[in-house]
Design a protein around this motif. Sequence first.
Motif, PDB file in Angstrom:
ATOM      1  N   THR A 124       4.518-130.398  54.051  1.00 39.33           N
ATOM      2  CA  THR A 124       3.017-130.095  54.012  1.00 39.33           C
ATOM      3  C   THR A 124       2.014-130.807  54.696  1.00 39.33           C
ATOM      4  OG1 THR A 124       2.846-130.990  51.689  1.00 39.33           O
ATOM      5  CG2 THR A 124       3.660-128.525  52.202  1.00 39.33           C
ATOM      6  N   ASP A 183      -7.990-116.484  48.579  1.00 40.79           N
ATOM      7  CA  ASP A 183      -7.382-115.305  49.101  1.00 40.79           C
ATOM      8  C   ASP A 183      -8.196-114.704  50.189  1.00 40.79           C
ATOM      9  OD1 ASP A 183      -4.944-113.546  48.172  1.00 40.79           O
ATOM     10  OD2 ASP A 183      -6.363-112.370  48.897  1.00 40.79           O
ATOM     11  N   ALA A 232      -0.134-116.372  63.435  1.00 44.14           N
ATOM     12  CA  ALA A 232       0.891-116.680  62.781  1.00 44.14           C
ATOM     13  C   ALA A 232       0.574-117.891  61.682  1.00 44.14           C
ATOM     14  CB  ALA A 232       2.314-116.861  63.520  1.00 44.14           C
ATOM     15  N   GLY A 238      -3.209-118.504  58.452  1.00 45.53           N
ATOM     16  CA  GLY A 238      -3.345-118.334  57.160  1.00 45.53           C
ATOM     17  C   GLY A 238      -2.554-117.304  56.433  1.00 45.53           C
ATOM     18  N   GLU A 239      -2.139-117.120  55.400  1.00 49.23           N
ATOM     19  CA  GLU A 239      -1.143-115.920  54.647  1.00 49.23           C
ATOM     20  C   GLU A 239      -2.091-115.032  54.058  1.00 49.23           C
ATOM     21  OE1 GLU A 239       1.499-117.828  51.765  1.00 49.23           O
ATOM     22  OE2 GLU A 239       1.585-119.705  52.805  1.00 49.23           O
ATOM     23  N   GLY A 240      -1.585-113.879  54.037  1.00 50.80           N
ATOM     24  CA  GLY A 240      -1.995-112.544  53.765  1.00 50.80           C
ATOM     25  C   GLY A 240      -3.110-112.054  54.624  1.00 50.80           C
ATOM     26  N   ASN A 241      -3.191-112.494  55.907  1.00 48.49           N
ATOM     27  CA  ASN A 241      -4.409-112.398  56.787  1.00 48.49           C
ATOM     28  C   ASN A 241      -4.270-110.726  57.123  1.00 48.49           C
ATOM     29  OD1 ASN A 241      -6.806-113.195  58.015  1.00 48.49           O
ATOM     30  ND2 ASN A 241      -5.860-114.279  59.784  1.00 48.49           N
ATOM     31  N   GLU A 242      -3.054-110.336  57.271  1.00 49.95           N
ATOM     32  CA  GLU A 242      -2.990-109.004  57.794  1.00 49.95           C
ATOM     33  C   GLU A 242      -3.796-108.027  56.787  1.00 49.95           C
ATOM     34  OE1 GLU A 242      -0.310-109.672  54.633  1.00 49.95           O
ATOM     35  OE2 GLU A 242      -0.601-110.764  56.348  1.00 49.95           O
ATOM     36  N   ASN A 277      -7.782-119.195  53.536  1.00 47.47           N
ATOM     37  CA  ASN A 277      -6.690-120.097  53.088  1.00 47.47           C
ATOM     38  C   ASN A 277      -5.856-120.686  54.072  1.00 47.47           C
ATOM     39  OD1 ASN A 277      -5.111-118.033  54.274  1.00 47.47           O
ATOM     40  ND2 ASN A 277      -4.119-117.582  52.335  1.00 47.47           N
TER      41      ASN A 277
END
Length: 266
Positions: free
Chosen positions: A14, A145, A192, A195-199, A247
């Motif tokens: 990380t 989020d 890619a 950040g996560e959940g960007n979709e 995030n």
Amino acid sequence: MCDAYTPAGEPIPTNKRHAAAKIFSHSDVVAEEPWYGIEQEYTLLQKDVKWPLGWPIGGYPGPQGPYYCGVGADKAWGRDIVDSHYKACLYAGINISGINGEVMPGQWEFQVGPAVGISAGDQLWVARYILERITEIAGVVLSFDPKPIQGDWNGAGAHANYSTKSMRNDGGFEVIKKAIEKLGLRHSEHIAAYGEGNERRLTGKHETADINTFKWGVANRGASIRVGRDTEKEGKGYFEDRRPASNMDPYVVTSMIAETTILWKP
């Protein structure tokens, strides 16, 4: 704070700072003095129900419109937290440059910068940590989020404003256009890593460009990359990458922008 290593001296998985520092210490990048200004959006949630601050339990406030940069007890919830964070960041020596209420009620933003190179990531991570500590004291949950509430509500991003020495000098707008063209060629790789959940956030609505589409424009909030009117008028300045999610890891985003625009040869 994030520069952590194994007992053998290897950066832990990380630790994204290690790779970013290599990019920012490259002579070509150092020569361009990359400046960043990061707009960190976040949402404050009521602790026991994980529902935004100021929202009726199980219900919704009035539609978006009056809350952005709003004032008043019926529009802005959590300002004591926001102001405390601002003062704590100033005290800590972080180059925090502003705060504002966001489009969705219970959502706020602070800006860090201008910061040069790796210091943008360092300062944003510590500013996030300070915010987490202050929300803890206030008994409020902090969420990064990118789309905390589904439906007709704005998501949360971390827009990255960026310039190099060449962009800030006369004729810089041409350099900016070339940089944007390179970013467009690597759009999927950047998405890619942004950040996560960007979709859930990048839908083409609520001041975003669709996640699969790359487009830029002057003063266009619905673009992937926005160039300010002043930059166009003066023929030099900076641009804003509006794709990163709230995030995102600032070490990853800032170093990737520098790598693509300065080092990458298509």
